[in-house]
Design a protein around this motif. Structure first.
Motif, PDB file in Angstrom:
ATOM      1  N   THR A 183       0.786 -25.226   1.495  1.00 47.18           N
ATOM      2  CA  THR A 183       1.688 -24.178   0.992  1.00 47.18           C
ATOM      3  C   THR A 183       1.445 -22.830   1.657  1.00 47.18           C
ATOM      4  N   SER A 184       0.231 -22.577   2.132  1.00 43.11           N
ATOM      5  CA  SER A 184      -0.073 -21.342   2.863  1.00 43.11           C
ATOM      6  C   SER A 184      -1.332 -21.567   3.674  1.00 43.11           C
ATOM      7  N   LEU A 185      -1.423 -20.855   4.814  1.00 41.39           N
ATOM      8  CA  LEU A 185      -2.556 -21.065   5.707  1.00 41.39           C
ATOM      9  C   LEU A 185      -2.933 -19.742   6.344  1.00 41.39           C
ATOM     10  N   TRP A 186      -4.239 -19.533   6.571  1.00 38.70           N
ATOM     11  CA  TRP A 186      -4.693 -18.321   7.235  1.00 38.70           C
ATOM     12  C   TRP A 186      -5.511 -18.685   8.477  1.00 38.70           C
ATOM     13  N   ASN A 187      -5.498 -17.768   9.448  1.00 35.99           N
ATOM     14  CA  ASN A 187      -6.189 -17.917  10.743  1.00 35.99           C
ATOM     15  C   ASN A 187      -5.587 -19.014  11.610  1.00 35.99           C
ATOM     16  N   GLY A 188      -4.301 -19.277  11.412  1.00 37.12           N
ATOM     17  CA  GLY A 188      -3.618 -20.248  12.250  1.00 37.12           C
ATOM     18  C   GLY A 188      -2.139 -20.311  11.907  1.00 37.12           C
ATOM     19  N   GLN A 189      -1.358 -20.980  12.768  1.00 37.44           N
ATOM     20  CA  GLN A 189       0.062 -21.238  12.508  1.00 37.44           C
ATOM     21  C   GLN A 189       0.240 -22.740  12.334  1.00 37.44           C
ATOM     22  N   ALA A 247      -1.160 -10.175  13.289  1.00 37.94           N
ATOM     23  CA  ALA A 247      -2.576 -10.138  13.651  1.00 37.94           C
ATOM     24  C   ALA A 247      -3.360 -11.240  12.957  1.00 37.94           C
ATOM     25  N   GLY A 248      -2.659 -12.151  12.300  1.00 33.41           N
ATOM     26  CA  GLY A 248      -3.321 -13.268  11.633  1.00 33.41           C
ATOM     27  C   GLY A 248      -3.892 -12.941  10.280  1.00 33.41           C
ATOM     28  N   VAL A 249      -3.475 -11.828   9.685  1.00 36.47           N
ATOM     29  CA  VAL A 249      -3.992 -11.407   8.386  1.00 36.47           C
ATOM     30  C   VAL A 249      -2.868 -11.479   7.354  1.00 36.47           C
ATOM     31  N   THR A 250      -3.061 -12.280   6.345  1.00 35.44           N
ATOM     32  CA  THR A 250      -2.099 -12.373   5.252  1.00 35.44           C
ATOM     33  C   THR A 250      -2.494 -11.372   4.174  1.00 35.44           C
ATOM     34  N   LEU A 251      -1.589 -10.467   3.850  1.00 35.57           N
ATOM     35  CA  LEU A 251      -1.817  -9.513   2.773  1.00 35.57           C
ATOM     36  C   LEU A 251      -1.439 -10.188   1.463  1.00 35.57           C
ATOM     37  N   SER A 252      -2.426 -10.419   0.620  1.00 36.36           N
ATOM     38  CA  SER A 252      -2.181 -11.126  -0.633  1.00 36.36           C
ATOM     39  C   SER A 252      -1.492 -10.237  -1.656  1.00 36.36           C
ATOM     40  N   ASN A 253      -1.763  -8.919  -1.592  1.00 39.34           N
ATOM     41  CA  ASN A 253      -1.239  -7.981  -2.591  1.00 39.34           C
ATOM     42  C   ASN A 253      -0.809  -6.691  -1.915  1.00 39.34           C
ATOM     43  N   VAL A 254       0.187  -6.052  -2.495  1.00 37.86           N
ATOM     44  CA  VAL A 254       0.658  -4.777  -1.966  1.00 37.86           C
ATOM     45  C   VAL A 254       0.909  -3.808  -3.112  1.00 37.86           C
ATOM     46  N   GLY A 255       0.549  -2.552  -2.899  1.00 41.74           N
ATOM     47  CA  GLY A 255       0.842  -1.484  -3.836  1.00 41.74           C
ATOM     48  C   GLY A 255       1.582  -0.377  -3.108  1.00 41.74           C
ATOM     49  N   PHE A 256       2.413   0.354  -3.812  1.00 42.56           N
ATOM     50  CA  PHE A 256       3.259   1.355  -3.159  1.00 42.56           C
ATOM     51  C   PHE A 256       2.934   2.778  -3.571  1.00 42.56           C
ATOM     52  N   VAL A 257       1.940   2.957  -4.447  1.00 44.23           N
ATOM     53  CA  VAL A 257       1.600   4.296  -4.923  1.00 44.23           C
ATOM     54  C   VAL A 257       0.146   4.280  -5.391  1.00 44.23           C
ATOM     55  N   ASN A 258      -0.481   5.442  -5.354  1.00 47.09           N
ATOM     56  CA  ASN A 258      -1.866   5.582  -5.794  1.00 47.09           C
ATOM     57  C   ASN A 258      -1.973   6.813  -6.686  1.00 47.09           C
ATOM     58  N   GLU A 259      -2.506   6.633  -7.884  1.00 43.98           N
ATOM     59  CA  GLU A 259      -2.686   7.727  -8.846  1.00 43.98           C
ATOM     60  C   GLU A 259      -1.405   8.567  -8.955  1.00 43.98           C
ATOM     61  N   PRO A 260      -0.330   7.981  -9.446  1.00 41.32           N
ATOM     62  CA  PRO A 260       0.996   8.614  -9.402  1.00 41.32           C
ATOM     63  C   PRO A 260       1.161   9.848 -10.281  1.00 41.32           C
ATOM     64  N   SER A 261       0.190  10.164 -11.105  1.00 41.33           N
ATOM     65  CA  SER A 261       0.281  11.387 -11.909  1.00 41.33           C
ATOM     66  C   SER A 261      -0.447  12.554 -11.258  1.00 41.33           C
TER      67      SER A 261
END
Length: 612
Positions: A554-560, A195-209
């Motif tokens: 090195t990286s580009l957004w909103n295009g190929q 969809a043309g959106v680069t996810l800069s960061n990813v997390g796999f859990v929220n408030e794990p306790s």
């Protein structure tokens, strides 16, 4: 006593009194006037590099924004992202849904069976919000999962806690789902790229306790580190540079054990780029240890009291209270990012910076507290030393990658505070303009009368119970900030770009603006705007230019993009292929490397035709 004698006695007393006053005035030194307090801004002392300020629209809030009227949508987007009239926020935090709306709603036969991924292109309107944010120049989109899908967990539910099957201490009859969950997260990142959106960061859990009745997953510190050992290499083998954020603890008192576990695991430590925590059970009032110089984010915080847009009413939701919390987080916890919970809320609570009720949009003073920081402290800025002799004045200073300086003064006193600012080692030249931006009960990040730097200093008065940001133009050669690496967008070319043969020809009237937004040693960020001034819409576009130097994208957004030597070709993506006539435009951007020099390209073609 007669009236005559009384008058004489009164005159005598008045005469003696005057003589006494004169004598006192003659022999008692006058008290000197108090001098203005001093503030010293010293660029030679550097602290953390900033990633920015942001918010989330999880649990349907993005859909609420997208479902509003066109006028309300524009108002909300401007309040959140506009750097002239709004808060200029730079980080969006999305939820990776784990319920029936997830990209893998049905369980495969086993952890190693071929998954049946489902992608609707909307993701509860979070794709729309991400694209809108990018149109304002935002390139930090953080996707975070509250839980893995239920069939991957010990309780077979995406809610009510449960642990990911396969991590130490979590054995399930269905098998080990760690690799399947890592693959699931990779697929989600690729779906956004489509969809043309680069996810800069990813997390796999929220408030794990914390186990809750909604999406939640419980994991110990050791289990968190163990899963990073799987996720990190999976991201790498997929050719993704999305950075891992870990682990969004519920409060500042709960995160240190997670950090210790990551730090003691060589593989996990090499893949985690950001340590994160929320502000609920404890606020960010101290710095974590054992972080190995990784960035630290306060990634979620809000309060659910009834909607209160006030500046300084002494409540937890007041703008002044949030300004104090941001200041403490930046200076005591060395935060690189500070995120509010929701940006826009529809439930009439303080959990949002902005309230949406029907078609009515209302900004809180919390939003403007953020604006005094986010609008002027841009990603990549470096916090530098800021000290002062005034009582009740909280002071911070930041140098941006373009050399500009932002000094933020929070006056907690009940009276105005005069200050004389001394600028040392900042690169700011004499004659530079200093523009104060004031937030208080009557002003919302409002520009005040400009001041001028003279002899390396300027004087100002900070009003009582107010927040003032002094924005100062500077020389980029004065201080060299460290560029922000954990959140730099690193796009993989999207497979959904429209190929150039389907593009309509360009008859003329197209203008290309190429602007180097940030530059540091060996690297730079560029924004490009293509404006169609002709009377015919462009359907499908291919932009081409030649770098005059050794630059490499090195990286580009909103295009190929493709690059062969110095020749660059950028094609549109599926969602931005049309450039409307009569002033319509599209925006894109990239990060690049350079050596020697970084000259700007001098000519561009769009669909083979020269542009202005």
């Amino acid at each position: 006593m007669s009236h005559s004698k009384m008058r004489k006695a009164g005159m005598l007393s008045l005469t003696l009194c005057l003589i006494g006053i004169m004598a006192f005035s003659t022999f008692t030194p006058r008290q000197p006037a108090y001098a203005a307090a001093t503030a010293t801004i010293d660029g030679s002392t550097k602290y953390q590099t900033m990633d920015g300020f942001g918010f989330s629209e999880a649990f349907g809030r993005a859909a609420s924004m997208n479902g509003a009227s066109a006028a309300a949508k524009q108002q909300m987007l401007d309040l959140l992202f506009n750097t002239s009239t709004g808060a200029g926020l730079t980080i969006v935090r999305n939820i990776i849904n784990s319920d029936s709306t997830s990209i893998e709603p049905n369980a495969p036969a086993s952890p190693t069976a071929t998954p049946a991924y489902v992608w609707d292109g909307s993701d509860s309107s979070q794709v729309w919000l991400s694209q809108q944010a990018m149109s304002y120049g935002v390139n930090q989109i953080y996707a975070d999962a509250w839980s893995a899908p239920g069939y991957m967990k010990t309780n077979n539910s995406e809610a009510n806690g449960g642990t990911l099957c396969g991590v130490p201490g979590a054995t399930c009859s269905s098998g080990d789902w760690r690799q399947a969950y890592a693959n699931y997260l990779v697929q989600y990142i690729k779906d956004y790229q489509s969809a043309g959106v680069t996810l800069s960061n990813v997390g796999f859990v929220n408030e794990p306790s914390l186990s809750t009745s909604y999406s939640s997953m419980v994991m110990s510190s050791a289990q968190l580190a163990n899963f990073v050992d799987v996720l990190g290499p999976t991201l790498k083998s997929a050719g993704l540079s999305t950075k891992i954020v870990c682990c969004d603890a519920e409060g500042w008192n709960l995160a240190q054990s997670d950090i210790n576990a990551i730090a003691s695991d060589t593989t996990a430590n090499s893949y985690v780029s950001v340590f994160s925590s929320h502000g609920y059970t404890a606020a960010p009032t101290f710095a974590f240890t054992n972080t190995n110089s990784k960035h630290v984010w306060q990634s979620e915080w809000g309060n659910s009291d009834a909607w209160d847009p006030a500046w300084d009413d002494g409540t937890a939701g007041a703008g002044f209270t949030w300004a104090q919390s941001i200041y403490t987080g930046l200076t005591s916890a060395n935060l690189s990012a500070f995120l509010h919970w929701w940006g826009v809320n529809t439930s009439n609570s303080n959990n949002g910076l902005v309230s949406l009720s029907g078609s009515t949009v209302t900004a809180s003073k919390r939003l403007w507290a953020f604006a005094n920081y986010s609008r002027f402290i841009r990603p990549g800025a470096t916090r530098i030393a800021a000290t002062n002799t005034a009582s009740g004045l909280d002071l911070t200073a930041f140098v941006n990658t373009n050399g500009s300086l932002a000094i933020v003064a929070l006056n907690t006193a009940s009276s105005a505070t005069p200050l004389s600012f001394s600028l040392q080692n900042t690169g700011v030249a004499n004659g530079a303009s200093v523009v104060p931006y004031l937030t208080d009960a009557n002003n919302n990040t409002a520009a005040q009368t400009p001041l001028t730097v003279a002899s390396g200093a300027f004087s100002a008065t900070v009003p009582a119970r107010s927040l003032v940001t002094y924005q100062i133009s500077g020389s980029s050669s004065g201080i060299t900030p460290t560029p922000t690496t954990p959140t730099t967008p690193t796009a993989t070319p999207s497979p959904t770009a429209t190929p150039s043969p389907t593009s309509t020809p360009v008859a003329g009237g197209v203008h290309v603006a190429y602007q180097v937004a940030n530059q540091w040693t060996g690297g730079f960020t560029t924004n490009i705007t293509i404006t169609n001034n002709s009377s015919t819409a462009i359907t499908g576009w291919k932009l081409q230019f030649t770098f005059p130097g050794t630059q490499q994208i090195t990286s580009l957004w909103n295009g190929q993009f493709t690059q062969s030597g110095s020749q660059v070709t950028i094609n549109n993506l599926s969602y931005n292929g049309t450039i409307p006539a009569n002033g319509g435009s599209v925006s894109l951007g990239f990060n690049g490397s350079w050596s020697g020099s970084n000259p700007v390209p001098t000519s561009f073609t769009l669909n083979g035709a020269s542009t202005s």
